[in-house]
Scaffold this motif. Structure first.
Motif, PDB file in Angstrom:
ATOM      1  N   HIS A  27       0.828  -1.205   0.000  1.00  0.00           N
ATOM      2  CA  HIS A  27       0.000   0.000   0.000  1.00  0.00           C
ATOM      3  C   HIS A  27       0.864   1.257   0.000  1.00  0.00           C
ATOM      4  N   LYS A  28       2.149   1.105   0.277  1.00  0.00           N
ATOM      5  CA  LYS A  28       3.051   2.253   0.298  1.00  0.00           C
ATOM      6  C   LYS A  28       3.089   2.931  -1.074  1.00  0.00           C
ATOM      7  N   ILE A  29       3.162   4.253  -1.037  1.00  0.00           N
ATOM      8  CA  ILE A  29       3.225   5.034  -2.261  1.00  0.00           C
ATOM      9  C   ILE A  29       4.612   5.653  -2.381  1.00  0.00           C
ATOM     10  N   ILE A  30       5.200   5.528  -3.542  1.00  0.00           N
ATOM     11  CA  ILE A  30       6.549   6.035  -3.786  1.00  0.00           C
ATOM     12  C   ILE A  30       6.472   7.262  -4.695  1.00  0.00           C
ATOM     13  N   GLU A  31       7.105   8.352  -4.246  1.00  0.00           N
ATOM     14  CA  GLU A  31       7.105   9.572  -5.049  1.00  0.00           C
ATOM     15  C   GLU A  31       8.404   9.768  -5.826  1.00  0.00           C
ATOM     16  N   TRP A  32       9.495   9.174  -5.351  1.00  0.00           N
ATOM     17  CA  TRP A  32      10.745   9.271  -6.095  1.00  0.00           C
ATOM     18  C   TRP A  32      11.717   8.248  -5.526  1.00  0.00           C
ATOM     19  N   THR A  33      12.915   8.173  -6.112  1.00  0.00           N
ATOM     20  CA  THR A  33      13.947   7.247  -5.629  1.00  0.00           C
ATOM     21  C   THR A  33      15.235   8.018  -5.338  1.00  0.00           C
ATOM     22  N   HIS A  34      15.998   7.501  -4.358  1.00  0.00           N
ATOM     23  CA  HIS A  34      17.285   8.121  -4.032  1.00  0.00           C
ATOM     24  C   HIS A  34      18.273   7.043  -3.606  1.00  0.00           C
ATOM     25  N   ILE A  35      19.548   7.289  -3.870  1.00  0.00           N
ATOM     26  CA  ILE A  35      20.618   6.478  -3.288  1.00  0.00           C
ATOM     27  C   ILE A  35      21.098   7.192  -2.023  1.00  0.00           C
ATOM     28  N   ASN A  38      25.263   7.339   3.219  1.00  0.00           N
ATOM     29  CA  ASN A  38      25.617   7.905   4.519  1.00  0.00           C
ATOM     30  C   ASN A  38      24.350   8.271   5.290  1.00  0.00           C
ATOM     31  N   PRO A  39      24.134   7.726   6.487  1.00  0.00           N
ATOM     32  CA  PRO A  39      22.924   8.021   7.268  1.00  0.00           C
ATOM     33  C   PRO A  39      22.724   9.502   7.540  1.00  0.00           C
ATOM     34  N   ASP A  40      23.796  10.284   7.533  1.00  0.00           N
ATOM     35  CA  ASP A  40      23.662  11.708   7.826  1.00  0.00           C
ATOM     36  C   ASP A  40      22.830  12.446   6.780  1.00  0.00           C
ATOM     37  N   PHE A  41      22.678  11.856   5.587  1.00  0.00           N
ATOM     38  CA  PHE A  41      21.912  12.503   4.531  1.00  0.00           C
ATOM     39  C   PHE A  41      20.412  12.192   4.619  1.00  0.00           C
ATOM     40  N   ILE A  42      20.026  11.306   5.529  1.00  0.00           N
ATOM     41  CA  ILE A  42      18.610  10.930   5.656  1.00  0.00           C
ATOM     42  C   ILE A  42      17.756  12.135   6.011  1.00  0.00           C
ATOM     43  N   GLN A  43      18.295  13.057   6.784  1.00  0.00           N
ATOM     44  CA  GLN A  43      17.524  14.228   7.206  1.00  0.00           C
ATOM     45  C   GLN A  43      17.103  15.110   6.034  1.00  0.00           C
ATOM     46  N   LEU A  44      17.702  14.927   4.874  1.00  0.00           N
ATOM     47  CA  LEU A  44      17.365  15.740   3.704  1.00  0.00           C
ATOM     48  C   LEU A  44      16.202  15.172   2.895  1.00  0.00           C
ATOM     49  N   LEU A  45      15.733  13.986   3.252  1.00  0.00           N
ATOM     50  CA  LEU A  45      14.631  13.366   2.509  1.00  0.00           C
ATOM     51  C   LEU A  45      13.338  14.149   2.707  1.00  0.00           C
ATOM     52  N   HIS A  46      12.490  14.107   1.696  1.00  0.00           N
ATOM     53  CA  HIS A  46      11.182  14.768   1.772  1.00  0.00           C
ATOM     54  C   HIS A  46      10.093  13.807   2.249  1.00  0.00           C
ATOM     55  N   GLY A  47      10.326  12.526   2.091  1.00  0.00           N
ATOM     56  CA  GLY A  47       9.321  11.534   2.455  1.00  0.00           C
ATOM     57  C   GLY A  47       8.807  10.788   1.239  1.00  0.00           C
ATOM     58  N   ASP A  48       8.465   9.515   1.449  1.00  0.00           N
ATOM     59  CA  ASP A  48       7.905   8.641   0.406  1.00  0.00           C
ATOM     60  C   ASP A  48       8.902   8.306  -0.709  1.00  0.00           C
ATOM     61  N   GLU A  49      10.196   8.443  -0.443  1.00  0.00           N
ATOM     62  CA  GLU A  49      11.193   7.998  -1.423  1.00  0.00           C
ATOM     63  C   GLU A  49      11.520   6.519  -1.188  1.00  0.00           C
ATOM     64  N   LEU A  50      11.793   5.809  -2.260  1.00  0.00           N
ATOM     65  CA  LEU A  50      12.340   4.461  -2.164  1.00  0.00           C
ATOM     66  C   LEU A  50      13.862   4.598  -2.168  1.00  0.00           C
ATOM     67  N   ALA A  74      12.087   9.449   8.974  1.00  0.00           N
ATOM     68  CA  ALA A  74      12.103  10.474   7.919  1.00  0.00           C
ATOM     69  C   ALA A  74      10.963  10.302   6.923  1.00  0.00           C
ATOM     70  N   GLY A  75      10.173   9.230   7.073  1.00  0.00           N
ATOM     71  CA  GLY A  75       9.037   9.018   6.178  1.00  0.00           C
ATOM     72  C   GLY A  75       9.381   8.376   4.861  1.00  0.00           C
ATOM     73  N   ALA A  76      10.528   7.701   4.787  1.00  0.00           N
ATOM     74  CA  ALA A  76      10.896   7.015   3.543  1.00  0.00           C
ATOM     75  C   ALA A  76       9.880   5.928   3.209  1.00  0.00           C
ATOM     76  N   GLY A  77       9.764   5.625   1.920  1.00  0.00           N
ATOM     77  CA  GLY A  77       8.764   4.659   1.485  1.00  0.00           C
ATOM     78  C   GLY A  77       9.244   3.227   1.439  1.00  0.00           C
ATOM     79  N   GLY A  78      10.545   2.998   1.626  1.00  0.00           N
ATOM     80  CA  GLY A  78      11.078   1.641   1.589  1.00  0.00           C
ATOM     81  C   GLY A  78      12.575   1.664   1.386  1.00  0.00           C
ATOM     82  N   LEU A  79      13.208   0.498   1.537  1.00  0.00           N
ATOM     83  CA  LEU A  79      14.666   0.408   1.412  1.00  0.00           C
ATOM     84  C   LEU A  79      15.044  -0.824   0.603  1.00  0.00           C
TER      85      LEU A  79
END
Length: 376
Positions: A27-35, A38-50, A74-79
């Motif tokens: 049911h998860k909705i994905i709005e975009w993808t990112h690589i 480094n965990p320190d970059f997680i704070q820059l996510l907008h949410g719903d990224e795979l 951070a509201g990510a959509g999956g890993l």
């Protein structure tokens, strides 16, 4: 621009070595993808990224648990993460991801992430174009119904056929408006967009326009009832069913009428047009000034008397009619002795200059009171 994770997974499963290891969570909705390595970059996510990760920093189960928790927060959509050197996922991690309904995938060491992400981007962009076309088609159907060429081809290309039944609803929650926008209505739009398999949700002038076909009418009503039941700041009007696309405007107008009455005459935050009773007739008057003229004719003297003398006879009259014109019931509701109330009702009759208890005048007063509620 968003796509159900199930749709994305369906595209890649036959082509690449990527496997879901948690429960479905589709049911998860994905709005975009990112690589994200480094965990320190997680704070820059907008949410719903795979999120894709090569697994190079996966040094322990604790690291993996911390990485997953930070993505979830951070509201990510999956890993999707590559596993190598015999590494795997702990039961604690899998249980946590299942509890949080966070999709976790394992990928082969040689999985070409760039190709997978390119495929996902194509799907997402195609879906964005589809949403744009349908949103424009819905607005054209509502505002320019005579121009069928501007909406019917787009609807039918996406499975909304011209001779199916449809229903419109409108929704607002303006109490949440802030300088940066209305995050609450965006959340609701997302929730509706994800839960309606055969519907369209458009944000227009601070209101959501919602259209569903006959298959999803009851589902839509259930979803809206749940939203309104849990949030009294959300207001919803639901229109009538129409038998074809060319009549969507009628359903929309009825939905707007019901919606407006939730904010004026009827104390509820969700209304269906078919529930309006006498308000259907009053709201369909083509000349609103007639209502004002009628209220002046029936209740004008009483309104002016209250304004000039600081009295509350209008409120007493409303309470009297809301309690079936019963002195006993009204006196209990407004905490007034029945003899005192009798005196006040006689004063109301004197000010109005007619017998308020005759059948004709009772009907006139009731209609005038309905009009008064509608204009609040």
């Amino acid at each position: 621009m968003a796509v159900a994770l199930e749709e994305l997974y369906r595209e890649i499963e036959p082509l690449y070595d990527i496997r879901l290891v948690t429960e479905s969570c589709f049911h998860k909705i994905i709005e975009w993808t990112h690589i994200v390595e480094n965990p320190d970059f997680i704070q820059l996510l907008h949410g719903d990224e795979l999120i894709f990760n090569a697994g190079l920093q996966y040094t322990s189960a604790d690291w993996m648990m911390d990485f997953a928790k930070r993505l979830i927060d951070a509201g990510a959509g999956g890993l999707v993460i590559s596993l190598h050197d015999g590494k795997g996922y702990s039961k604690e991690l899998l249980d946590y991801c299942n509890e949080k309904q966070f999709p976790l995938f394992t990928a082969g060491w040689n999985t070409p992430y760039m190709d997978v992400m390119r495929l996902f981007a194509e799907v997402l962009l195609k879906n964005e174009q589809r949403e744009t076309n349908l949103n424009t088609a819905l607005k054209n159907a509502i505002y320019y119904p005579e121009n069928e060429a501007a909406y019917i081809p787009y609807f039918e290309y996406n499975g909304f056929y011209r001779n199916m039944e449809y229903i419109m609803a409108v929704l607002s929650c303006n109490a949440y408006w802030e300088e940066g926008g209305n995050k609450r209505i965006q959340e609701i739009a997302r929730e509706l967009g994800y839960s309606l398999e055969h519907g369209i949700v458009v944000y227009e002038n601070n209101i959501l326009l919602i259209m569903v076909s006959e298959q999803e009418k009851e589902h839509l009503k259930g979803v809206l009832q749940k939203i309104c039941g849990s949030d009294c700041q959300v207001y919803v009007g639901i229109g009538t069913e129409v038998p074809r696309l060319q009549e969507l405007r009628e359903s929309y107008e009825h939905a707007m009428t019901a919606y407006q009455l939730t904010k004026t005459a009827i104390e509820t935050n969700m209304l269906m047009y078919e529930e309006l009773g006498v308000y259907k007739i009053l709201s369909d008057l083509r000349h609103p000034e007639l209502g004002e003229s009628f209220m002046e004719e029936v209740l004008g003297e009483l309104l002016r008397y209250d304004e000039q003398n600081g009295t509350d006879y209008m409120e007493i009259l409303k309470a009297f009619f809301e309690n079936d014109c019963s002195i006993l019931h009204t006196s209990r509701v407004i905490y007034c002795h029945k003899n005192t109330l009798n005196y006040k009702m006689n004063k109301v009759k004197e000010i109005l200059g007619y017998d308020i208890m005759s059948n004709e005048n009772r009907a006139r007063i009731m209609v005038a009171l309905y009009f008064m509620k509608m204009r609040i």
